[in-house]
Write an enzyme that holds these catalytic residues in place. Structure first.
Site, mmCIF file in Angstrom:
data_model
loop_
_atom_site.group_PDB
_atom_site.id
_atom_site.type_symbol
_atom_site.label_atom_id
_atom_site.label_comp_id
_atom_site.label_asym_id
_atom_site.label_seq_id
_atom_site.Cartn_x
_atom_site.Cartn_y
_atom_site.Cartn_z
ATOM 1 N N ARG A 159 0.786 -1.220 0.000
ATOM 2 C CA ARG A 159 0.000 0.000 0.000
ATOM 3 C C ARG A 159 0.829 1.287 0.000
ATOM 4 N NH1 ARG A 159 -2.519 -4.022 1.606
ATOM 5 N NH2 ARG A 159 -0.589 -4.406 2.731
ATOM 6 N N THR A 160 1.772 1.371 0.907
ATOM 7 C CA THR A 160 2.501 2.642 1.033
ATOM 8 C C THR A 160 3.314 2.885 -0.234
ATOM 9 O OG1 THR A 160 2.657 2.087 3.377
ATOM 10 C CG2 THR A 160 3.928 3.982 2.617
ATOM 11 N N LYS A 185 26.863 -3.540 -1.007
ATOM 12 C CA LYS A 185 28.339 -3.533 -0.918
ATOM 13 C C LYS A 185 28.819 -2.850 0.353
ATOM 14 C CE LYS A 185 28.030 -2.535 -5.773
ATOM 15 N NZ LYS A 185 28.192 -1.383 -6.679
ATOM 16 N N ARG A 222 11.264 3.831 3.607
ATOM 17 C CA ARG A 222 10.834 2.831 4.611
ATOM 18 C C ARG A 222 12.085 2.096 5.077
ATOM 19 N NH1 ARG A 222 5.783 -1.242 4.495
ATOM 20 N NH2 ARG A 222 4.805 0.751 4.959
ATOM 21 N N HIS A 244 4.433 5.778 11.442
ATOM 22 C CA HIS A 244 4.004 5.690 10.036
ATOM 23 C C HIS A 244 3.046 6.872 9.809
ATOM 24 C CE1 HIS A 244 3.161 4.172 6.187
ATOM 25 N NE2 HIS A 244 2.850 2.918 6.461
HETATM 26 N N1 CP Z 1 -0.353 -0.151 5.801
HETATM 27 C C1 CP Z 1 0.849 -0.383 5.286
HETATM 28 O O1 CP Z 1 1.855 0.258 5.646
HETATM 29 O O2 CP Z 1 0.894 -1.340 4.318
HETATM 30 P P1 CP Z 1 2.166 -1.738 3.482
HETATM 31 O O3 CP Z 1 3.174 -2.334 4.451
HETATM 32 O O4 CP Z 1 1.723 -2.720 2.453
HETATM 33 O O5 CP Z 1 2.732 -0.482 2.875
#
Ligand code: CP
Length: 323
Positions: A67-68, A97, A118, A147
């Site tokens: 999703r993100t 590396k 991320r 998040h």
């Molecule tokens: N909700 C969420 O962060 O989903 P993903 O890990 O798929 O991005």
């Protein structure tokens, strides 16, 4: 950026890193919600948007994502921008590396206008944001930390249904210890008055005592429960989460606590009201039964997903100073 990482937003998003809900005020959240509404209109327009024309946004994901990653990538493109996408940099970049996070960030800031990152480690965002001298870094999830863009979309989803963000009663269930979406959501809802959250988790997955105390001091009412029978009737929302297997060192411990609390039709019938929305940041791994998906109150595969795109379009336009 540089020494100004995690600066308060104060209605001025342009050039700011988005690392934590701690940076937001009610006015900042309301501005995101207002621009989110504009973004809904833009996606309905037949003419393609040029709001991000000429910009290139790096998406660097050290952990998997559907999703993100997907919604940020599409958001850039819906607004006429382009992306540079590095999934699994541990294998598909010079991180393999031995390149440090800081060096990787400095390299991609030379090519791009913002970095969406991320990372599995809490604290990595601050390091990345300090390393980027000239462009903003957006936290797309840092380990068990936060998040923020997820919370903005969760808040947009609650607001869309109830029309207000204060005086709410919610149930947050699952892995509260390791769930970054939960940490950001509690911080976000703490900004608004008279909110009460029932926190349902196995005791091993309660919020850490430090976080419970920190969050409680923000004025939100937090009530820890360990049994489904203590779920309040007619809550405004349920926010179920998965037990985060990847955060466990001992898989047997994971097996003992996974899916202790599962949303079934029976549970919904017993405790939800006609206006209770059922949310989940996803992915789910058994903690909401598929039989619940067709319930009109279940928004996790519907508006909650779509709002992810609209909110991230708004956030990008704001941070890049294009709106
Ligand atoms: N909700 C969420 O962060 O989903 P993903 O890990 O798929 O991005």
């Amino acid at each position: 950026m540089g020494n100004n990482a995690a600066e308060k937003i104060n209605l001025s998003f342009k050039g700011k890193d988005i690392l934590s809900l701690d940076q937001f005020s009610i006015k900042d959240i309301n501005l995101v919600l207002k621009i989110t509404e504009k973004m809904k209109d833009i996606t309905r327009d037949t003419k393609p948007s040029k709001i991000l024309e000429g910009t290139i946004i790096a998406l660097i994901f050290y952990e998997p994502s559907s999703r993100t990653f997907g919604s940020f990538s599409v958001s850039v493109k819906k607004l006429g921008g382009q992306t540079l996408e590095i999934l699994d940099p541990q294998h598909f970049s010079s991180v393999s590396k031995g390149e440090t996070l800081e060096d990787t960030i400095r390299v991609f800031e030379a090519y791009c206008d913002a970095i969406i990152l991320r990372h599995p480690q809490k604290g990595a965002m601050e390091a990345a944001a300090k390393a980027a001298f000239f462009i903003p870094v957006i936290n797309a999830g840092d380990g068990i930390g936060e998040h923020p863009s997820q919370t903005l979309l969760d808040i947009a989803t609650i607001n869309e249904k109830h029309g207000h963000l204060d005086g709410l009663t919610g149930v947050i269930a699952g892995d509260l210890l390791n769930g970054r979406t939960v940490h950001s959501l509690i911080k976000g809802l703490s900004l608004f008055k008279n909110n009460t959250l029932y926190l349902l988790s196995p005791k091993e997955l309660n919020l850490s005592r430090e976080e419970f105390s920190n969050f409680s001091q923000r004025g939100i009412r937090l009530i820890e429960i360990q049994s489904e029978k203590d779920i309040p009737q007619n809550a405004d929302f349920w926010y179920w989460t998965r037990v985060q297997k990847e955060r466990f060192h001992d898989i047997q411990k994971y097996e003992q606590v996974k899916n202790k609390f599962v949303v079934t039709k029976e549970l919904v019938t017993k405790f939800a009201g006609k206006n209770t929305i059922i949310m989940h940041p996803l992915p789910r791994v058994g903690e909401i039964q598929p039989e619940v998906d067709t319930d009109p109150r279940a928004v996790y595969l519907k508006s909650q997903i779509r709002n992810g795109m609209y909110v991230r379009m708004a956030l990008l336009a704001l941070v890049l100073g294009k709106i």
